[in-house]
Design a protein around this motif. Structure first.
Motif, PDB file in Angstrom:
ATOM      1  N   PRO A 108     -12.283  52.684 -29.171  1.00  0.00           N
ATOM      2  CA  PRO A 108     -14.092  53.079 -28.313  1.00  0.00           C
ATOM      3  C   PRO A 108     -14.559  52.868 -29.944  1.00  0.00           C
ATOM      4  O   PRO A 108     -15.451  52.053 -29.269  1.00  0.00           O
ATOM      5  CB  PRO A 108     -14.383  54.531 -28.423  1.00  0.00           C
ATOM      6  CG  PRO A 108     -13.114  55.202 -28.474  1.00  0.00           C
ATOM      7  CD  PRO A 108     -11.460  54.132 -29.090  1.00  0.00           C
ATOM      8  N   PHE A 109     -14.233  52.975 -31.439  1.00  0.00           N
ATOM      9  CA  PHE A 109     -15.074  52.488 -32.600  1.00  0.00           C
ATOM     10  C   PHE A 109     -14.325  50.816 -32.165  1.00  0.00           C
ATOM     11  O   PHE A 109     -15.564  50.485 -32.629  1.00  0.00           O
ATOM     12  CB  PHE A 109     -14.149  52.681 -33.441  1.00  0.00           C
ATOM     13  CG  PHE A 109     -14.469  54.268 -33.051  1.00  0.00           C
ATOM     14  CD1 PHE A 109     -15.551  55.265 -33.984  1.00  0.00           C
ATOM     15  CD2 PHE A 109     -12.728  55.390 -33.319  1.00  0.00           C
ATOM     16  CE1 PHE A 109     -15.546  56.109 -33.765  1.00  0.00           C
ATOM     17  CE2 PHE A 109     -13.314  56.658 -33.058  1.00  0.00           C
ATOM     18  CZ  PHE A 109     -14.030  57.188 -33.248  1.00  0.00           C
ATOM     19  N   GLU A 110     -13.294  49.692 -32.133  1.00  0.00           N
ATOM     20  CA  GLU A 110     -13.256  48.903 -31.717  1.00  0.00           C
ATOM     21  C   GLU A 110     -14.356  48.156 -30.710  1.00  0.00           C
ATOM     22  O   GLU A 110     -15.203  47.128 -31.204  1.00  0.00           O
ATOM     23  CB  GLU A 110     -11.770  48.436 -31.480  1.00  0.00           C
ATOM     24  CG  GLU A 110     -11.639  46.509 -31.161  1.00  0.00           C
ATOM     25  CD  GLU A 110     -10.636  46.487 -29.943  1.00  0.00           C
ATOM     26  OE1 GLU A 110     -10.512  45.862 -30.036  1.00  0.00           O
ATOM     27  OE2 GLU A 110      -9.368  47.889 -30.395  1.00  0.00           O
ATOM     28  N   ARG A 111     -14.354  48.571 -29.468  1.00  0.00           N
ATOM     29  CA  ARG A 111     -15.713  48.311 -28.461  1.00  0.00           C
ATOM     30  C   ARG A 111     -16.769  48.195 -29.045  1.00  0.00           C
ATOM     31  O   ARG A 111     -17.810  47.263 -29.053  1.00  0.00           O
ATOM     32  CB  ARG A 111     -14.854  49.380 -26.677  1.00  0.00           C
ATOM     33  CG  ARG A 111     -14.429  48.684 -26.818  1.00  0.00           C
ATOM     34  CD  ARG A 111     -14.686  49.803 -24.599  1.00  0.00           C
ATOM     35  NE  ARG A 111     -15.069  50.589 -25.073  1.00  0.00           N
ATOM     36  CZ  ARG A 111     -13.911  52.025 -24.631  1.00  0.00           C
ATOM     37  NH1 ARG A 111     -12.994  51.862 -24.221  1.00  0.00           N
ATOM     38  NH2 ARG A 111     -14.864  53.338 -24.393  1.00  0.00           N
ATOM     39  N   PHE A 112     -17.141  48.940 -30.106  1.00  0.00           N
ATOM     40  CA  PHE A 112     -18.612  49.576 -30.494  1.00  0.00           C
ATOM     41  C   PHE A 112     -18.432  48.255 -31.880  1.00  0.00           C
ATOM     42  O   PHE A 112     -19.924  47.690 -31.489  1.00  0.00           O
ATOM     43  CB  PHE A 112     -18.594  50.730 -30.901  1.00  0.00           C
ATOM     44  CG  PHE A 112     -19.765  50.506 -32.354  1.00  0.00           C
ATOM     45  CD1 PHE A 112     -21.395  51.050 -32.077  1.00  0.00           C
ATOM     46  CD2 PHE A 112     -19.792  50.566 -33.618  1.00  0.00           C
ATOM     47  CE1 PHE A 112     -21.993  51.162 -32.601  1.00  0.00           C
ATOM     48  CE2 PHE A 112     -20.396  50.509 -34.673  1.00  0.00           C
ATOM     49  CZ  PHE A 112     -21.971  50.897 -34.548  1.00  0.00           C
ATOM     50  N   TRP A 113     -17.778  47.742 -32.907  1.00  0.00           N
ATOM     51  CA  TRP A 113     -17.807  46.785 -33.679  1.00  0.00           C
ATOM     52  C   TRP A 113     -17.845  45.687 -32.933  1.00  0.00           C
ATOM     53  O   TRP A 113     -18.908  44.420 -33.088  1.00  0.00           O
ATOM     54  CB  TRP A 113     -16.993  46.602 -34.467  1.00  0.00           C
ATOM     55  CG  TRP A 113     -17.581  48.141 -35.641  1.00  0.00           C
ATOM     56  CD1 TRP A 113     -16.593  48.915 -35.700  1.00  0.00           C
ATOM     57  CD2 TRP A 113     -18.600  48.220 -36.235  1.00  0.00           C
ATOM     58  NE1 TRP A 113     -17.387  49.927 -36.658  1.00  0.00           N
ATOM     59  CE2 TRP A 113     -18.408  49.404 -37.051  1.00  0.00           C
ATOM     60  CE3 TRP A 113     -19.541  47.190 -37.048  1.00  0.00           C
ATOM     61  CZ2 TRP A 113     -18.910  49.584 -37.798  1.00  0.00           C
ATOM     62  CZ3 TRP A 113     -19.807  47.761 -37.745  1.00  0.00           C
ATOM     63  CH2 TRP A 113     -20.298  48.740 -38.291  1.00  0.00           C
ATOM     64  N   ARG A 114     -17.058  45.526 -31.429  1.00  0.00           N
ATOM     65  CA  ARG A 114     -16.709  43.785 -31.105  1.00  0.00           C
ATOM     66  C   ARG A 114     -18.361  43.675 -30.560  1.00  0.00           C
ATOM     67  O   ARG A 114     -18.706  42.390 -30.539  1.00  0.00           O
ATOM     68  CB  ARG A 114     -16.016  43.918 -30.357  1.00  0.00           C
ATOM     69  CG  ARG A 114     -14.707  43.510 -30.127  1.00  0.00           C
ATOM     70  CD  ARG A 114     -14.192  43.571 -28.955  1.00  0.00           C
ATOM     71  NE  ARG A 114     -13.000  43.769 -29.417  1.00  0.00           N
ATOM     72  CZ  ARG A 114     -12.017  43.506 -29.327  1.00  0.00           C
ATOM     73  NH1 ARG A 114     -11.397  42.249 -27.642  1.00  0.00           N
ATOM     74  NH2 ARG A 114     -10.261  44.108 -29.534  1.00  0.00           N
ATOM     75  N   GLY A 115     -19.237  44.912 -30.213  1.00  0.00           N
ATOM     76  CA  GLY A 115     -20.503  45.117 -29.749  1.00  0.00           C
ATOM     77  C   GLY A 115     -21.695  43.942 -30.601  1.00  0.00           C
ATOM     78  O   GLY A 115     -22.441  43.587 -30.349  1.00  0.00           O
ATOM     79  N   ARG A 116     -21.373  44.883 -31.530  1.00  0.00           N
ATOM     80  CA  ARG A 116     -22.374  44.583 -32.432  1.00  0.00           C
ATOM     81  C   ARG A 116     -21.909  43.306 -33.615  1.00  0.00           C
ATOM     82  O   ARG A 116     -23.296  42.938 -33.595  1.00  0.00           O
ATOM     83  CB  ARG A 116     -21.699  45.974 -33.908  1.00  0.00           C
ATOM     84  CG  ARG A 116     -22.730  47.504 -33.707  1.00  0.00           C
ATOM     85  CD  ARG A 116     -23.942  46.986 -33.680  1.00  0.00           C
ATOM     86  NE  ARG A 116     -24.129  48.585 -33.744  1.00  0.00           N
ATOM     87  CZ  ARG A 116     -24.411  49.385 -34.891  1.00  0.00           C
ATOM     88  NH1 ARG A 116     -25.323  49.094 -35.285  1.00  0.00           N
ATOM     89  NH2 ARG A 116     -25.091  50.949 -34.131  1.00  0.00           N
ATOM     90  N   LEU A 117     -20.298  42.988 -33.275  1.00  0.00           N
ATOM     91  CA  LEU A 117     -20.953  41.163 -33.877  1.00  0.00           C
ATOM     92  C   LEU A 117     -21.020  40.526 -33.079  1.00  0.00           C
ATOM     93  O   LEU A 117     -20.977  39.453 -33.631  1.00  0.00           O
ATOM     94  CB  LEU A 117     -18.983  41.627 -34.104  1.00  0.00           C
ATOM     95  CG  LEU A 117     -18.514  42.391 -35.757  1.00  0.00           C
ATOM     96  CD1 LEU A 117     -16.346  42.386 -35.654  1.00  0.00           C
ATOM     97  CD2 LEU A 117     -19.202  41.445 -36.745  1.00  0.00           C
ATOM     98  N   ALA A 118     -21.377  40.250 -31.851  1.00  0.00           N
ATOM     99  CA  ALA A 118     -21.509  39.193 -30.762  1.00  0.00           C
ATOM    100  C   ALA A 118     -22.965  39.684 -30.900  1.00  0.00           C
ATOM    101  O   ALA A 118     -23.422  38.482 -30.833  1.00  0.00           O
ATOM    102  CB  ALA A 118     -21.803  39.874 -29.230  1.00  0.00           C
ATOM    103  N   VAL A 119     -24.031  40.621 -31.296  1.00  0.00           N
ATOM    104  CA  VAL A 119     -24.987  40.802 -30.940  1.00  0.00           C
ATOM    105  C   VAL A 119     -25.389  39.776 -32.992  1.00  0.00           C
ATOM    106  O   VAL A 119     -25.890  38.934 -32.626  1.00  0.00           O
ATOM    107  CB  VAL A 119     -25.642  42.114 -31.611  1.00  0.00           C
ATOM    108  CG1 VAL A 119     -27.394  41.844 -31.890  1.00  0.00           C
ATOM    109  CG2 VAL A 119     -25.587  43.048 -30.027  1.00  0.00           C
ATOM    110  N   LEU A 120     -24.790  39.917 -33.488  1.00  0.00           N
ATOM    111  CA  LEU A 120     -25.107  39.346 -34.648  1.00  0.00           C
ATOM    112  C   LEU A 120     -24.452  37.642 -35.217  1.00  0.00           C
ATOM    113  O   LEU A 120     -24.798  36.667 -35.537  1.00  0.00           O
ATOM    114  CB  LEU A 120     -23.765  40.356 -36.045  1.00  0.00           C
ATOM    115  CG  LEU A 120     -24.147  39.254 -37.283  1.00  0.00           C
ATOM    116  CD1 LEU A 120     -24.978  39.097 -37.889  1.00  0.00           C
ATOM    117  CD2 LEU A 120     -22.243  39.759 -38.487  1.00  0.00           C
ATOM    118  N   ALA A 121     -23.730  37.799 -34.174  1.00  0.00           N
ATOM    119  CA  ALA A 121     -23.288  36.485 -33.951  1.00  0.00           C
ATOM    120  C   ALA A 121     -24.299  35.397 -33.010  1.00  0.00           C
ATOM    121  O   ALA A 121     -24.330  34.341 -33.967  1.00  0.00           O
ATOM    122  CB  ALA A 121     -22.042  35.850 -32.833  1.00  0.00           C
TER     123      ALA A 121
END
Length: 104
Positions: free
Chosen positions: A84-97
């Motif tokens: 679940p934490f990986e999914r959280f960070w993936r979403g954050r990194l996608a927004v940052l990208a």
């Protein structure tokens, strides 16, 4: 101590992480593992004990030696906990990208 806590505690030490990396490639005796470190055999044995108690390695007698091998099941359990934490960070990194692309 709960299993995830033991696993995290075992993984907190760099020597134990290196032992796991070695055992992921091949099964070795405690003596063979000790030769790869600038630590005493008893110190390596203590690290192996912590890994064994966390369920990350198993050992079996083979003649006069104990052969250690990686047991990856606890790592899979840990991965399930971390997912679940990986999914959280993936979403954050996608927004940052996306924001970075808009700036270019």
């Amino acid at each position: 101590m709960a299993t995830p806590d033991r696993i995290f505690l075992a993984l907190a030490n760099p020597v134990r992480r290196e032992l796991l990396e070695i055992l992921a490639r091949q099964q070795l005796s405690a003596g063979e593992l000790s030769e790869r470190f600038e630590l005493s055999r008893p110190a390596v044995a203590e690290h192996l004990k912590v890994l064994r108690e966390a369920g990350l390695v198993a050992d079996e007698p083979q003649g006069r030696h104990r052969i250690y091998r990686l047991t990856a099941e606890p790592l899979a359990e840990l991965n399930d906990w971390l997912h679940p934490f990986e999914r959280f960070w993936r979403g954050r990194l996608a927004v940052l990208a996306e924001a970075a692309e808009e700036l270019q």
